[in-house]
Design a protein around this motif. Structure first.
Motif, PDB file in Angstrom:
ATOM      1  N   UNK A  64      48.002  18.315  49.994  1.00 45.44           N
ATOM      2  CA  UNK A  64      47.535  19.159  48.886  1.00 45.44           C
ATOM      3  C   UNK A  64      48.006  18.775  47.482  1.00 45.44           C
ATOM      4  N   UNK A  65      49.029  17.928  47.345  1.00 46.24           N
ATOM      5  CA  UNK A  65      49.571  17.655  46.006  1.00 46.24           C
ATOM      6  C   UNK A  65      49.361  16.198  45.596  1.00 46.24           C
ATOM      7  N   UNK A  66      49.606  15.910  44.320  1.00 41.86           N
ATOM      8  CA  UNK A  66      49.522  14.520  43.855  1.00 41.86           C
ATOM      9  C   UNK A  66      50.768  13.742  44.271  1.00 41.86           C
ATOM     10  N   UNK A  67      51.906  14.399  44.097  1.00 39.19           N
ATOM     11  CA  UNK A  67      53.157  13.790  44.535  1.00 39.19           C
ATOM     12  C   UNK A  67      54.216  14.878  44.689  1.00 39.19           C
ATOM     13  N   UNK A  68      55.367  14.466  45.211  1.00 35.02           N
ATOM     14  CA  UNK A  68      56.444  15.441  45.344  1.00 35.02           C
ATOM     15  C   UNK A  68      57.766  14.759  45.636  1.00 35.02           C
ATOM     16  N   UNK A  69      58.847  15.527  45.473  1.00 33.05           N
ATOM     17  CA  UNK A  69      60.176  15.013  45.781  1.00 33.05           C
ATOM     18  C   UNK A  69      60.842  15.910  46.813  1.00 33.05           C
ATOM     19  N   UNK A  79      72.495  22.790  55.582  1.00 33.80           N
ATOM     20  CA  UNK A  79      71.593  21.754  55.087  1.00 33.80           C
ATOM     21  C   UNK A  79      70.617  22.447  54.146  1.00 33.80           C
ATOM     22  N   UNK A  80      70.478  21.899  52.941  1.00 26.05           N
ATOM     23  CA  UNK A  80      69.508  22.450  52.008  1.00 26.05           C
ATOM     24  C   UNK A  80      68.433  21.393  51.752  1.00 26.05           C
ATOM     25  N   UNK A  81      67.184  21.759  51.975  1.00 27.54           N
ATOM     26  CA  UNK A  81      66.081  20.831  51.710  1.00 27.54           C
ATOM     27  C   UNK A  81      65.221  21.461  50.625  1.00 27.54           C
ATOM     28  N   UNK A  82      65.176  20.768  49.492  1.00 27.74           N
ATOM     29  CA  UNK A  82      64.412  21.298  48.376  1.00 27.74           C
ATOM     30  C   UNK A  82      63.190  20.412  48.172  1.00 27.74           C
ATOM     31  N   UNK A  83      62.032  21.036  48.129  1.00 21.88           N
ATOM     32  CA  UNK A  83      60.789  20.266  48.014  1.00 21.88           C
ATOM     33  C   UNK A  83      60.034  20.728  46.769  1.00 21.88           C
ATOM     34  N   UNK A  84      59.849  19.820  45.835  1.00 21.78           N
ATOM     35  CA  UNK A  84      59.150  20.165  44.596  1.00 21.78           C
ATOM     36  C   UNK A  84      57.926  19.270  44.477  1.00 21.78           C
ATOM     37  N   UNK A  85      56.746  19.870  44.393  1.00 21.57           N
ATOM     38  CA  UNK A  85      55.569  19.011  44.258  1.00 21.57           C
ATOM     39  C   UNK A  85      54.827  19.255  42.956  1.00 21.57           C
ATOM     40  N   UNK A  86      54.072  18.243  42.570  1.00 21.24           N
ATOM     41  CA  UNK A  86      53.155  18.398  41.453  1.00 21.24           C
ATOM     42  C   UNK A  86      51.760  18.480  42.030  1.00 21.24           C
ATOM     43  N   UNK A  87      51.233  19.684  42.013  1.00 24.30           N
ATOM     44  CA  UNK A  87      49.919  19.902  42.608  1.00 24.30           C
ATOM     45  C   UNK A  87      49.245  21.087  41.961  1.00 24.30           C
ATOM     46  N   UNK A  88      48.289  21.648  42.670  1.00 23.18           N
ATOM     47  CA  UNK A  88      47.519  22.755  42.091  1.00 23.18           C
ATOM     48  C   UNK A  88      48.275  24.077  42.112  1.00 23.18           C
ATOM     49  N   UNK A 134      53.553  27.744  40.764  1.00 20.64           N
ATOM     50  CA  UNK A 134      52.900  27.998  39.493  1.00 20.64           C
ATOM     51  C   UNK A 134      51.541  27.292  39.518  1.00 20.64           C
ATOM     52  N   UNK A 135      50.487  28.085  39.336  1.00 17.36           N
ATOM     53  CA  UNK A 135      49.137  27.511  39.422  1.00 17.36           C
ATOM     54  C   UNK A 135      48.958  26.434  38.345  1.00 17.36           C
ATOM     55  N   UNK A 136      48.431  25.297  38.766  1.00 17.62           N
ATOM     56  CA  UNK A 136      48.204  24.192  37.843  1.00 17.62           C
ATOM     57  C   UNK A 136      49.403  23.271  37.686  1.00 17.62           C
ATOM     58  N   UNK A 137      50.544  23.696  38.184  1.00 17.88           N
ATOM     59  CA  UNK A 137      51.751  22.862  38.042  1.00 17.88           C
ATOM     60  C   UNK A 137      52.283  22.359  39.384  1.00 17.88           C
ATOM     61  N   UNK A 138      52.553  23.298  40.270  1.00 18.63           N
ATOM     62  CA  UNK A 138      53.069  22.856  41.555  1.00 18.63           C
ATOM     63  C   UNK A 138      53.830  23.950  42.283  1.00 18.63           C
ATOM     64  N   UNK A 139      54.415  23.552  43.414  1.00 22.58           N
ATOM     65  CA  UNK A 139      55.067  24.493  44.314  1.00 22.58           C
ATOM     66  C   UNK A 139      56.474  24.002  44.625  1.00 22.58           C
ATOM     67  N   UNK A 140      57.377  24.950  44.771  1.00 21.51           N
ATOM     68  CA  UNK A 140      58.751  24.589  45.124  1.00 21.51           C
ATOM     69  C   UNK A 140      59.187  25.353  46.372  1.00 21.51           C
ATOM     70  N   UNK A 141      59.686  24.612  47.337  1.00 20.22           N
ATOM     71  CA  UNK A 141      60.213  25.229  48.559  1.00 20.22           C
ATOM     72  C   UNK A 141      61.704  24.955  48.637  1.00 20.22           C
ATOM     73  N   UNK A 142      62.475  25.959  49.000  1.00 16.18           N
ATOM     74  CA  UNK A 142      63.884  25.742  49.321  1.00 16.18           C
ATOM     75  C   UNK A 142      64.098  26.220  50.750  1.00 16.18           C
ATOM     76  N   UNK A 143      64.509  25.281  51.596  1.00 19.35           N
ATOM     77  CA  UNK A 143      64.676  25.610  53.015  1.00 19.35           C
ATOM     78  C   UNK A 143      66.133  25.355  53.396  1.00 19.35           C
TER      79      UNK A 143
END
Lengths: 151, 114, 124
Positions: A64-69, A79-88, A134-143
């Motif tokens: 779903x996204x263009x890219x992510x880290x 264990x902390x897994x943080x996922x930040x993407x640049x997408x819709x 955030x719509x138009x910017x991306x999504x952040x997950x913290x697991x």
């Protein structure tokens, strides 16, 4: 674990980037993270939970996204897994968390993903899970997966 | 073999189409990808899946399947259920996973053929 | 049961992992949805699926799946085979449909890898 928990510096931290739309390579970062956790000799179930969460999140970036880290941080007790993407971004998170809800394409479905189960799987396996978007910017997950013996 | 026999034997929970449990089951098909089920299932097959969205009813009607068994205690989505009731397509819920559900039905069919 | 017996029962071709045919397997999980596999499959189980893309291999690695049985005679693409070889995950290919594959293995004593699933667990 008791005593020294005052400074919470992670004993390990690294960031891996994921390219959206690159299906042939999808899952590579999760494999790598699983390998790192294995080398740390963490309990089997802890590794398994972290690996499943990371893989679902990585597939979400690819689908779903263009890219992510994906940033993996490990300290003594979690264990902390943080996922930040640049997408819709996701307009309605409650809706996205519902079983079976998905905006996936036929291509994604034919690969066995996009059945509206990914976020639920993360919620199921992570001990703590937070999602912001955030719509138009991306999504952040913290697991977060707690490191407890015999879990 | 009558669908009702399978329902009784596997203790399936019937959610719709109870008027059609006398239908004959010729075989089984397991699949979660609708395109695969459309392409490869046969008339009279009992379809075993974990997909719950309403398109499954259309596929079952299109292919004249004997019914749909949802595995792992998955309940049909509301629209799925409404559609299945309207079209009298048997939708049943199995508490067993896909493998075990398929395995048991396979055994029943094999035993009957002897 | 050894993987070599699974191969016989399913009249299967060994695509990857000829050297692992002595591996023991007791359980199986059948699905075409990888998220379903990720939610419920236990380590050491066989995965029966009609999918052949590389994500099947990734999913199997993440979950420590013992072997992948590809059904309906589908031929996995080269990138899938390459990844399976790299990660040392056996792939068998059978011409039977998933229903027949599950039925045959069940008959020979293979059981499902989850006793009972609580599909509603932690779901809103």
């Amino acid at each position: 674990m008791p005593g020294k928990s005052a400074d919470k510096k992670p004993s390990f931290s690294d960031t891996f980037s994921v390219v959206g739309g690159n299906f042939d390579d999808a899952g590579r970062v999760s494999s790598r993270i699983k390998g790192i956790l294995k080398k740390m000799c963490l309990p089997f179930e802890v590794i398994r939970k972290a690996a499943i969460c990371t893989f679902e999140a990585e597939m979400n970036i690819v689908c779903y996204a263009q890219r992510g880290d994906i940033t993996l941080s490990v300290d003594e007790d979690r264990i902390v897994i943080e996922v930040v993407d640049q997408g819709e971004g996701i307009p309605d998170i409650d809706l996205a968390m519902q079983a079976g809800y998905s905006t996936s394409t036929a291509k994604i479905r034919e690969m066995g993903f996009g059945a509206g189960m990914g976020l639920m799987n993360i919620d199921r396996y992570a001990d703590d899970f937070d999602i912001t978007s955030e719509v138009g910017k991306g999504t952040k997950l913290v697991m977060i997966v707690n490191i407890t013996e015999g879990s | 073999m009558e669908l009702g026999f399978i329902v009784k034997n596997l203790k399936l929970m019937v959610r719709s189409g109870s008027e059609n449990l006398t239908v004959d089951v010729n075989g089984g098909y397991v699949g979660d990808l609708l395109s695969d089920v459309i392409a490869n299932s046969k008339q009279g097959d009992i379809w075993i899946t974990r997909q719950i969205h309403q398109n499954i009813v259309a596929v079952a009607t299109l292919k004249d399947l004997a019914g749909i068994i949802l595995v792992d205690n998955n309940e049909p989505a509301r629209e799925t259920l409404e559609k299945a009731i309207r079209e009298m397509v048997p939708v049943m819920v199995s508490e067993l996973p896909c493998f075990e559900t398929a395995g048991r039905i396979y055994q029943l069919i094999a035993a009957r053929e002897k | 049961m050894k993987l070599s017996e699974v191969q016989q029962i399913l009249d299967a071709e060994v695509v990857v992992g000829q050297d692992q045919m002595q591996k023991d397997v007791y359980t199986a999980f059948g699905a075409d949805l990888m998220s379903d596999v990720l939610a419920f499959a236990r380590p050491g189980t066989m995965l029966l699926t009609g999918l052949t893309n590389p994500q099947v291999i990734r999913t199997s690695e993440i979950l420590d799946i013992a072997a992948i049985i590809i059904v309906r005679g589908k031929v996995p693409p080269p990138e899938t085979i390459k990844l399976a070889e790299e990660l040392n995950i056996p792939i068998l290919r059978t011409r039977y449909i998933l229903f027949e594959t599950a039925g045959r293995l069940y008959r020979w004593g293979i059981v499902g890898c989850v006793d009972k699933v609580d599909a509603g667990k932690k779901r809103g």
